[in-house]
Design a protein around this motif. Structure first.
Motif, PDB file in Angstrom:
ATOM      1  N   ILE A 362       6.110  -6.524  -8.274  1.00  0.00           N
ATOM      2  CA  ILE A 362       5.900  -5.404  -7.351  1.00  0.00           C
ATOM      3  C   ILE A 362       4.450  -5.371  -6.876  1.00  0.00           C
ATOM      4  CG2 ILE A 362       5.876  -2.884  -7.168  1.00  0.00           C
ATOM      5  CD1 ILE A 362       8.203  -2.860  -9.195  1.00  0.00           C
ATOM      6  N   ILE A 363       3.517  -5.560  -7.800  1.00  0.00           N
ATOM      7  CA  ILE A 363       2.087  -5.532  -7.443  1.00  0.00           C
ATOM      8  C   ILE A 363       1.762  -6.680  -6.495  1.00  0.00           C
ATOM      9  CG2 ILE A 363      -0.253  -5.673  -8.337  1.00  0.00           C
ATOM     10  CD1 ILE A 363       1.264  -3.060  -8.955  1.00  0.00           C
ATOM     11  N   MET A 364       2.287  -7.870  -6.764  1.00  0.00           N
ATOM     12  CA  MET A 364       2.020  -9.025  -5.895  1.00  0.00           C
ATOM     13  C   MET A 364       2.612  -8.812  -4.507  1.00  0.00           C
ATOM     14  SD  MET A 364       2.632 -12.243  -8.478  1.00  0.00           S
ATOM     15  CE  MET A 364       2.410 -13.386  -7.126  1.00  0.00           C
ATOM     16  N   ALA A 365       3.809  -8.226  -4.443  1.00  0.00           N
ATOM     17  CA  ALA A 365       4.451  -7.993  -3.151  1.00  0.00           C
ATOM     18  C   ALA A 365       3.680  -6.974  -2.326  1.00  0.00           C
ATOM     19  CB  ALA A 365       5.885  -7.526  -3.369  1.00  0.00           C
ATOM     20  N   LYS A 366       3.137  -5.951  -2.971  1.00  0.00           N
ATOM     21  CA  LYS A 366       2.392  -4.925  -2.243  1.00  0.00           C
ATOM     22  C   LYS A 366       1.043  -5.453  -1.752  1.00  0.00           C
ATOM     23  CE  LYS A 366       2.667  -0.701  -2.674  1.00  0.00           C
ATOM     24  NZ  LYS A 366       2.549   0.720  -3.002  1.00  0.00           N
ATOM     25  N   LYS A 367       0.467  -6.383  -2.514  1.00  0.00           N
ATOM     26  CA  LYS A 367      -0.806  -6.953  -2.075  1.00  0.00           C
ATOM     27  C   LYS A 367      -0.652  -7.753  -0.793  1.00  0.00           C
ATOM     28  CE  LYS A 367      -3.124  -7.250  -6.574  1.00  0.00           C
ATOM     29  NZ  LYS A 367      -3.701  -8.171  -7.598  1.00  0.00           N
ATOM     30  N   GLY A 368       0.513  -8.368  -0.621  1.00  0.00           N
ATOM     31  CA  GLY A 368       0.743  -9.155   0.582  1.00  0.00           C
ATOM     32  C   GLY A 368       1.402  -8.387   1.697  1.00  0.00           C
TER      33      GLY A 368
END
Length: 559
Positions: A362-368
């Protein structure tokens, strides 16, 4: 000659006036006896024909059923008394091991149950058997009133189901704000407030999350602001819980006080539904006065088009059919969605390593993502795989039921199932079968729905097939995963199959994914110390299946 004709001829004869009163009385008595005898003969012939027809159908049923493999009936009353003491899934498991993929059980001298375990035969059966059991339709009609979505006969619901499927899986999935953001925020706010009281019951929390999510999607912001929503949820589940019990009576039990108390609850539920729809209608009218307002999902797109609010405006009462459709849709959706949410929460607390990886995803997806406020669930394949695996390991109900009311069902395997027989699929057996899912079929493993790839895949088109498109994920080993399409496996049946499959499958999965993306970003879900989970499938065959009742703790993350 007919006595009545003789009497008429004598009436034209002048000498008839000399007929004694005794003869007249005898004639009338004879005529009455003749009429009664004629009536009795006609009644006897009719009843004999009716009973002969019933007996013929019974012998035909027995003759057809004897060709289907299965254990012999333990008594004249079939397996009814046995099932009162033993789990039906266990009985079917033993029968399938001994007699093959298609087995029969006699529930009573005239009620046949046929269980199918082979996925390919199940797929064929689901396409041909389009009806539901009459008791199911009767229960829904008793609890919620007339409905064109959940009647037993498929012919009566086909057009409305097509309309609903188009609304849920085509038009709504095309919208960027498919799941109302305010609905998720509302759930998270309530969750944060409830956490001040300590642990939370998994059953009640899952049910409430599902109810809020569906209500906000159907009715829009009106539902979130409606003060009676909590009462409505409790009343809906209370009415649904006892529906099958009262519907099991062949004759309306008007002599029982409990039945009339139940009918009063049904009436109250209908009034609340009418009030909610009227509130939604007034809200839409008010919003239409503000051209600059962004309507989005506020007015409830499904309700706007399929319930025909223009027929409601200016009226005090909503059509019975519309109320029945709304209540049935809310209950069915709440049952399916709530069960899936409950299974997800249970698996996350028992597999914290999976929960941690989903949080990292979730954190990686929101960063992108350009929009930091919106969770980009399309880039979270492990989350989707966990949802699918939760639905596989713990289905919403133990049996998938179908029926062919008018015609015998002829399968390619050569088996002929008599019309009216109960057709069931033992979900737990099919979805944990080693031949379909591998040696670890009984274990929770979301990675069975993921495959490694070296190439970067494009974002999925959710309208075409949510699960059938590639999505990217890099785990701690920097491996890229692609989400498989679970529907390619015919043994994946949490939402049914064929003509009577759940029309909101994509819609429900999308909503649950969006909810958990927001939930796991803010909270870590833990099992309360001393609480235990029950991983056994529910054996309750009422309309309302029991949820698991673990006590959970939602720990706020320090982002």
């Amino acid at each position: 000659m007919n006595p009545f004709l003789c009497f008429v001829l004598q009436a034209w004869n002048p000498s008839s006036c000399q007929v004694s009163s005794m003869e007249t009385s005898r004639f009338l008595r004879d005529y009455a006896v003749w009429e009664i005898n004629a009536f009795l003969w006609i009644s006897l012939i009719t009843i004999t024909y009716f009973l002969s027809y019933k007996l013929f159908k019974l012998f035909k049923l027995w003759n057809q059923a004897c060709k289907i493999p299965g254990p012999p009936s333990p008594s004249f009353y079939g397996y009814f008394t046995t099932l009162c003491k033993q789990n039906l899934t266990e009985v079917l498991s033993d029968s399938h091991e001994e007699y093959g993929s298609i087995v029969k059980l006699w529930l009573s001298p005239k009620q046949l149950l046929v269980s199918i375990k082979e996925p390919e035969i199940i797929k064929e059966m689901m396409l041909k058997a389009k009806d539901k059991l009459p008791l199911t339709g009767k229960a829904f009609n008793l609890a919620f009133g007339r409905s064109t979505l959940f009647a037993s006969s498929f012919d009566k619901v086909e057009s409305r189901r097509e309309s609903l499927a188009s609304e849920l899986n085509v038009r709504l999935l095309d919208r960027a704000n498919l799941i109302p953001t305010k609905a998720v925020d509302h759930i998270m706010a309530e969750l944060h407030q409830n956490m001040t009281k300590g642990s939370i019951n998994c059953k009640m929390t899952s049910q409430h999350m599902a109810f809020t999510l569906l209500g906000a999607t159907i009715f829009g912001d009106t539902f979130l602001a409606w003060l009676k929503s909590t009462i409505y949820e409790e009343l809906l589940m209370m009415v649904a819980k006892d529906a099958c019990f009262w519907a099991s009576y062949s004759v309306i039990p008007f002599w029982k006080q409990g039945f009339w108390r139940y009918r009063r609850l049904c009436t109250e539920l209908k009034w609340l539904t009418q009030d909610l729809v009227q509130q939604c209608s007034k809200y839409r009218q008010y919003r239409h006065m503000e051209p600059s307002a962004n309507l989005g999902m506020e007015a409830g797109v499904f309700l706007q088009d399929n319930i025909s609010l223009q027929e409601i405006n200016g009226r005090h009462n909503v059509r019975d059919e519309s109320c029945g459709n709304i209540m049935s849709l809310l209950f069915h959706g709440c049952l399916t969605t709530g069960g899936l949410i409950n299974n997800m929460l249970t698996r996350l607390v028992t597999h914290p390593e999976i929960q941690h990886k989903i949080y990292s995803e979730i954190i990686m997806a929101k960063k992108g993502s350009e929009d930091k406020a919106q969770p980009v669930v399309e880039k979270m394949p492990l989350l989707w795989a966990t949802i699918y695996e939760s639905a596989r390991v713990m289905p919403a109900g133990p049996l998938l039921q179908r029926c062919s009311l008018k015609h015998d069902l002829r399968l390619k395997s050569g088996v002929i199932v008599p019309a009216g027989a109960i057709l069931v699929v033992p979900m737990q057996l099919v979805q944990t079968d080693d031949s379909s899912w591998g040696n670890d079929a009984g274990k929770f493993n979301p990675y069975r729905f993921l495959s490694k790839t070296e190439k970067t895949s494009a974002s999925p088109n959710m309208d075409a097939s949510i699960a059938g498109h590639a999505e990217e994920l890099k785990d701690q080993r920097k491996c890229t995963f692609v989400l498989k399409d679970p529907n390619k496996n015919p043994a994946f049946l949490p939402f049914g199959s064929g003509a009577r499959a759940c029309v909101g499958q994509k819609f429900v999965i999308q909503g649950v994914a969006t909810l958990f993306a927001s939930l796991l970003e803010q909270y870590e879900v833990r099992l309360r110390s001393g609480s235990k989970t029950n991983s056994k499938p529910s054996t309750n065959y009422s309309m309302s299946q029991d949820f698991l009742s673990s006590e959970l703790v939602f720990a706020r993350r320090n982002n």
